[in-house]
Write an enzyme that holds these catalytic residues in place. Structure first.
Site, mmCIF file in Angstrom:
data_model
loop_
_atom_site.group_PDB
_atom_site.id
_atom_site.type_symbol
_atom_site.label_atom_id
_atom_site.label_comp_id
_atom_site.label_asym_id
_atom_site.label_seq_id
_atom_site.Cartn_x
_atom_site.Cartn_y
_atom_site.Cartn_z
ATOM 1 N N TYR A 39 6.096 -2.581 -8.659
ATOM 2 C CA TYR A 39 6.861 -3.760 -9.112
ATOM 3 C C TYR A 39 7.272 -3.602 -10.567
ATOM 4 O O TYR A 39 8.390 -3.960 -10.956
ATOM 5 C CB TYR A 39 6.035 -5.045 -8.979
ATOM 6 C CG TYR A 39 5.948 -5.561 -7.585
ATOM 7 C CD1 TYR A 39 7.053 -6.138 -6.964
ATOM 8 C CD2 TYR A 39 4.759 -5.488 -6.867
ATOM 9 C CE1 TYR A 39 6.983 -6.611 -5.679
ATOM 10 C CE2 TYR A 39 4.678 -5.953 -5.572
ATOM 11 C CZ TYR A 39 5.788 -6.513 -4.982
ATOM 12 O OH TYR A 39 5.712 -6.975 -3.701
ATOM 13 N N LYS A 99 6.252 -1.963 0.783
ATOM 14 C CA LYS A 99 6.132 -1.135 -0.415
ATOM 15 C C LYS A 99 4.660 -0.840 -0.644
ATOM 16 O O LYS A 99 3.837 -1.641 -0.203
ATOM 17 C CB LYS A 99 6.735 -1.801 -1.648
ATOM 18 C CG LYS A 99 6.343 -3.264 -1.932
ATOM 19 C CD LYS A 99 4.935 -3.691 -2.082
ATOM 20 C CE LYS A 99 4.026 -3.077 -3.085
ATOM 21 N NZ LYS A 99 2.643 -3.630 -3.026
HETATM 22 P P1 NAD Z 1 -4.537 -5.684 4.766
HETATM 23 O O1 NAD Z 1 -5.661 -4.753 4.548
HETATM 24 O O2 NAD Z 1 -4.812 -7.143 4.612
HETATM 25 O O3 NAD Z 1 -3.894 -5.457 6.201
HETATM 26 C C1 NAD Z 1 -3.728 -4.176 6.755
HETATM 27 C C2 NAD Z 1 -3.751 -4.268 8.257
HETATM 28 O O4 NAD Z 1 -3.685 -2.946 8.778
HETATM 29 C C3 NAD Z 1 -5.027 -4.906 8.812
HETATM 30 O O5 NAD Z 1 -4.696 -5.816 9.812
HETATM 31 C C4 NAD Z 1 -5.779 -3.724 9.401
HETATM 32 O O6 NAD Z 1 -6.574 -4.083 10.528
HETATM 33 C C5 NAD Z 1 -4.652 -2.820 9.837
HETATM 34 N N1 NAD Z 1 -5.068 -1.428 10.006
HETATM 35 C C6 NAD Z 1 -4.721 -0.648 11.049
HETATM 36 N N2 NAD Z 1 -5.274 0.552 10.954
HETATM 37 C C7 NAD Z 1 -6.006 0.551 9.830
HETATM 38 C C8 NAD Z 1 -6.823 1.523 9.192
HETATM 39 N N3 NAD Z 1 -6.978 2.744 9.690
HETATM 40 N N4 NAD Z 1 -7.433 1.169 8.045
HETATM 41 C C9 NAD Z 1 -7.260 -0.046 7.488
HETATM 42 N N5 NAD Z 1 -6.493 -1.008 8.064
HETATM 43 C C10 NAD Z 1 -5.867 -0.711 9.210
HETATM 44 O O7 NAD Z 1 -3.364 -5.220 3.777
HETATM 45 P P2 NAD Z 1 -2.105 -6.076 3.286
HETATM 46 O O8 NAD Z 1 -2.429 -6.680 1.971
HETATM 47 O O9 NAD Z 1 -1.600 -6.918 4.390
HETATM 48 O O10 NAD Z 1 -1.075 -4.881 2.971
HETATM 49 C C11 NAD Z 1 -0.361 -4.214 3.980
HETATM 50 C C12 NAD Z 1 0.893 -3.598 3.362
HETATM 51 O O11 NAD Z 1 1.711 -4.637 2.834
HETATM 52 C C13 NAD Z 1 0.618 -2.655 2.203
HETATM 53 O O12 NAD Z 1 1.537 -1.606 2.218
HETATM 54 C C14 NAD Z 1 0.837 -3.514 0.971
HETATM 55 O O13 NAD Z 1 1.245 -2.781 -0.176
HETATM 56 C C15 NAD Z 1 1.964 -4.420 1.453
HETATM 57 N N6 NAD Z 1 1.997 -5.723 0.771
HETATM 58 C C16 NAD Z 1 3.172 -6.118 0.253
HETATM 59 C C17 NAD Z 1 3.257 -7.330 -0.401
HETATM 60 C C18 NAD Z 1 4.571 -7.781 -0.960
HETATM 61 O O14 NAD Z 1 4.606 -8.755 -1.704
HETATM 62 N N7 NAD Z 1 5.672 -7.149 -0.599
HETATM 63 C C19 NAD Z 1 2.127 -8.148 -0.513
HETATM 64 C C20 NAD Z 1 0.939 -7.711 0.068
HETATM 65 C C21 NAD Z 1 0.882 -6.492 0.708
#
Ligand code: NAD
Length: 367
Positions: free
Chosen positions: A224, A139
């Site tokens: 949320y 999401k």
């Molecule tokens: P994050 O920034 O920690 O991770 C993103 C990943 O994508 C990194 O490993 C990064 O290297 C990679 N990536 C690949 N191409 C990229 C680019 N061009 N620019 C930036 N990063 C790139 O983010 P996250 O917190 O893990 O979030 C990822 C997804 O998960 C989002 O959609 C977020 O909303 C969702 N999320 C959901 C929950 C939940 O409780 N359901 C919790 C956290 C995050």
């Protein structure tokens, strides 16, 4: 001791008779994955090994009974080695963003979980579907409703299932709240307050603070709050009016704090809030025969439920393990998803209406 029995004993001994009547149905239906365990676990590949994959999903996959972590997709070579060693991932099951499409040939992978920045959800969901793999997409589903519709269409055309990562819908207290709403256990729901925010201290360069990546509080925690209002009332809003506030416009090029009022059929109202500068996580529901409160309502663990009839305490489960187990079970048994793509699209349509209301200052119809 059987966890069902111990939960029932806990409810019996801890809660009064009024509360027990409220929980009776939940004891029977709050189990996390429906049906029996699959004979063989399905294989999942995580795409994007950032915070959520690393700290939450991969550990959850050590607790699942129907699904196993078999593959990864990453642009960072150092992570390939680390993950392969830690989670025993075969070299053939490691991909980068360029050779990702070859995953179509990989029999070990049944499901691809898109855990990338929001602006990348559409592309990777469609590529996964075209590779013939079922998809879980985090999401918020995507940047706008045409993107969501394209993702749904790609999955349909390729005959694969799509689910959105709304883990709360697999959480027992949340499921119980949905039952109260459906069965009018507290009467008609009149008013909901839903607030989800945190103090975001990321660097300004982080994608969550960039508009082009789909950053901002509304897309992050806001969905949320919107979900909370929708599943508490059990209906779709008819209209929205929104406001926004910035304490630091230089840092927050994206939305910082947004409030909105959602109008539901029958006159129910929801006052919904999200923020990148206020810590809050609460859902309060006022019905004509009582009230229900979840505080916190969307944390990973420790959801707490209070009602005017007393506290309701159900199992504190690993939501992500429950979510992925159920998705795998439904795929293996050709059952529909609890949280299909259409559910992600509903929230994005509301987000679009909120943005229009912020831009125009007007009440925006959703019908
Ligand atoms: P994050 O920034 O920690 O991770 C993103 C990943 O994508 C990194 O490993 C990064 O290297 C990679 N990536 C690949 N191409 C990229 C680019 N061009 N620019 C930036 N990063 C790139 O983010 P996250 O917190 O893990 O979030 C990822 C997804 O998960 C989002 O959609 C977020 O909303 C969702 N999320 C959901 C929950 C939940 O409780 N359901 C919790 C956290 C995050």
């Amino acid at each position: 001791m059987n966890p069902e029995t111990s939960r029932r004993d806990f409810i019996k001994t801890t809660l009064g008779a009024g509360a027990l009547a409220l929980t009776a149905a939940t004891v029977a239906n709050a189990d996390t994955a429906p049906g029996p365990q699959l004979d063989k676990k399905l294989g999942i590949a995580l795409v994007g090994l950032g915070y959520y994959s690393t700290d939450i999903l991969a550990p959850a996959l050590q607790e699942t009974k129907n699904i196993a972590l078999k593959g990864i997709v990453t642009g960072t070579p150092a992570k390939e080695k680390q993950w392969a060693e830690k989670y025993h991932i075969a070299q053939n099951n490691i991909y980068n963003y360029e050779n990702f499409d070859r995953i179509a040939e990989n029999q070990d992978i049944d499901i691809i979980y898109v855990v990338l920045p929001n602006s990348m959800h559409k592309e990777y969901t469609i590529r996964a579907a075209q590779a013939g793999k079922h998809v879980i997409c985090e999401k918020p589903m995507a940047l706008n409703s045409p993107e969501c519709e394209a993702m749904i269409a790609a999955c349909r055309e390729n005959n694969v299932q799509l689910s959105i990562g709304y883990r709360m819908q697999f959480e027992p207290h949340t499921q119980e709240l949905m039952r109260y709403s459906r069965e009018k256990v507290f009467g008609e729901i009149k008013y909901v307050t839903a607030a989800a925010g945190f103090v975001n201290r990321s660097a300004v360069s982080h994608w969550k603070l960039q508009q082009s990546y789909g950053g901002g509080a509304l897309m992050d925690m806001g969905v949320y709050s919107i979900q909370g209002a929708r599943y508490s009332i059990g209906a779709e809003p008819l209209a929205v009016t929104a406001q926004q506030y910035k304490t630091d416009p230089e840092r927050f090029q994206v939305d910082e704090t947004v409030t909105m009022q959602l109008e539901f059929p029958g006159g129910a109202l929801a006052n919904v809030m999200t923020s990148f500068s206020i810590n809050t996580n609460i859902l309060h529901i006022v019905a004509d025969k009582g009230w229900i409160q979840l505080n916190p309502f969307s944390g990973y663990r420790g959801i707490k439920m209070q009602t005017n009839k007393g506290p309701i305490q159900l199992a504190d489960i690993n939501q992500q393990a429950a979510q992925m187990d159920e998705v795998a079970w439904c795929i293996a048994n050709k059952q529909p998803m609890r949280v299909p793509g259409e559910e992600g699209l509903r929230d994005i349509k509301i987000v679009e209406a909120v943005r229009e209301s912020l831009r125009t200052g007007a009440r925006v119809s959703l019908v």
